[in-house]
Write a protein that holds these residues in place. Structure first.
Motif, PDB file in Angstrom:
ATOM      1  N   CYS A 111     -37.061 -58.399 -23.487  1.00  0.00           N
ATOM      2  CA  CYS A 111     -37.773 -60.461 -23.438  1.00  0.00           C
ATOM      3  C   CYS A 111     -37.793 -60.246 -22.121  1.00  0.00           C
ATOM      4  O   CYS A 111     -38.760 -61.576 -21.620  1.00  0.00           O
ATOM      5  CB  CYS A 111     -36.287 -61.213 -23.198  1.00  0.00           C
ATOM      6  N   THR A 112     -37.875 -60.386 -20.525  1.00  0.00           N
ATOM      7  CA  THR A 112     -38.199 -59.923 -19.201  1.00  0.00           C
ATOM      8  C   THR A 112     -39.782 -59.622 -19.177  1.00  0.00           C
ATOM      9  O   THR A 112     -40.099 -60.149 -18.967  1.00  0.00           O
ATOM     10  CB  THR A 112     -37.541 -58.957 -18.696  1.00  0.00           C
ATOM     11  N   TYR A 115     -41.167 -62.064 -21.107  1.00  0.00           N
ATOM     12  CA  TYR A 115     -41.870 -63.100 -20.272  1.00  0.00           C
ATOM     13  C   TYR A 115     -42.640 -62.953 -19.420  1.00  0.00           C
ATOM     14  O   TYR A 115     -44.165 -64.438 -18.738  1.00  0.00           O
ATOM     15  CB  TYR A 115     -39.997 -63.517 -19.952  1.00  0.00           C
ATOM     16  N   THR A 141     -37.443 -64.405 -13.015  1.00  0.00           N
ATOM     17  CA  THR A 141     -36.769 -65.477 -13.505  1.00  0.00           C
ATOM     18  C   THR A 141     -36.701 -64.969 -15.260  1.00  0.00           C
ATOM     19  O   THR A 141     -36.099 -65.882 -16.203  1.00  0.00           O
ATOM     20  CB  THR A 141     -38.004 -66.351 -13.759  1.00  0.00           C
ATOM     21  N   ILE A 145     -33.422 -66.040 -17.199  1.00  0.00           N
ATOM     22  CA  ILE A 145     -33.234 -66.496 -19.077  1.00  0.00           C
ATOM     23  C   ILE A 145     -32.700 -65.027 -19.350  1.00  0.00           C
ATOM     24  O   ILE A 145     -32.270 -65.939 -20.306  1.00  0.00           O
ATOM     25  CB  ILE A 145     -34.585 -66.602 -18.960  1.00  0.00           C
ATOM     26  N   SER A 146     -33.475 -63.914 -19.509  1.00  0.00           N
ATOM     27  CA  SER A 146     -32.762 -62.956 -21.319  1.00  0.00           C
ATOM     28  C   SER A 146     -31.394 -63.085 -21.118  1.00  0.00           C
ATOM     29  O   SER A 146     -30.502 -62.634 -21.652  1.00  0.00           O
ATOM     30  CB  SER A 146     -34.163 -62.301 -21.495  1.00  0.00           C
ATOM     31  N   VAL A 149     -28.864 -65.478 -21.656  1.00  0.00           N
ATOM     32  CA  VAL A 149     -29.234 -66.009 -23.691  1.00  0.00           C
ATOM     33  C   VAL A 149     -28.449 -64.221 -24.200  1.00  0.00           C
ATOM     34  O   VAL A 149     -27.764 -64.660 -25.310  1.00  0.00           O
ATOM     35  CB  VAL A 149     -31.001 -65.825 -24.069  1.00  0.00           C
TER      36      VAL A 149
END
Length: 170
Positions: A111-112, A115, A141, A145-146, A149
């Motif tokens: 996911c990073t 992004y 960032t 975020i990931s 989650v």
């Protein structure tokens, strides 16, 4: 109150209807997810139901707004008249890389990467040429975020997501 032309109101209504249909589709998918409560007292279908409900409310409000005069005080659209296709390629590359690598490098890193690539496409579409510092900020960032989650889903909702290690923390 300024009234929007009929064609704009129709398009705006269709956008709201598309949001409603998306919410109903998500709710239909949530019906197929088992609902037994996991750690923390909520099951894996909790979040899809919340998102479906919020989307449904938003869709209904968009349709109501469109039918009662259109989107009020809406400014002129910004950006170019046509899509900037290299930006679409960057964003698509991020999504495809995530899908291809998530079971290999885990949810957080996948996911990073998604992004990071998507943000590069958006930045470049605005004419920005990110340097090393910007890339590092985007990387941090994406991790910021990931990782939460991942931990929310695996630790709080007890949903198994692909991790990099067997510990369940990365």
């Amino acid at each position: 109150m300024t009234r929007e032309p009929t064609s704009q109101r129709t398009v705006q209504t269709l956008v709201g209807a598309a949001v409603v249909v998306t919410a109903l589709g998500l709710a239909g998918g949530a019906l197929k997810i088992p609902g037994e409560a996991g750690y923390g007292g909520v099951g894996p279908n909790f979040l899809p139901w919340v998102v479906a409900a919020v989307l449904l409310v938003c869709g209904i409000l968009i349709v109501r707004e469109a039918r009662t005069g259109g989107f009020r005080e809406m400014g002129e659209p910004s950006g170019a008249q046509r899509a900037w296709w290299p930006g679409v390629v960057w964003v698509s590359a991020g999504l495809l890389a995530n899908a291809a690598l998530i079971t290999t490098i885990g949810f957080i890193l996948g996911c990073t990467l998604c992004y990071l690539l998507a943000v590069q496409g958006l930045r470049r579409a605005q004419g920005e040429r990110p340097g090393t510092r910007t890339l590092l900020v985007d990387l941090v960032t994406g991790l910021a975020i990931s990782a939460p989650v991942f931990w929310l889903f695996t630790k709080f909702l007890a949903i198994n997501l692909p991790g990099l290690t067997g510990t369940g923390w990365i």
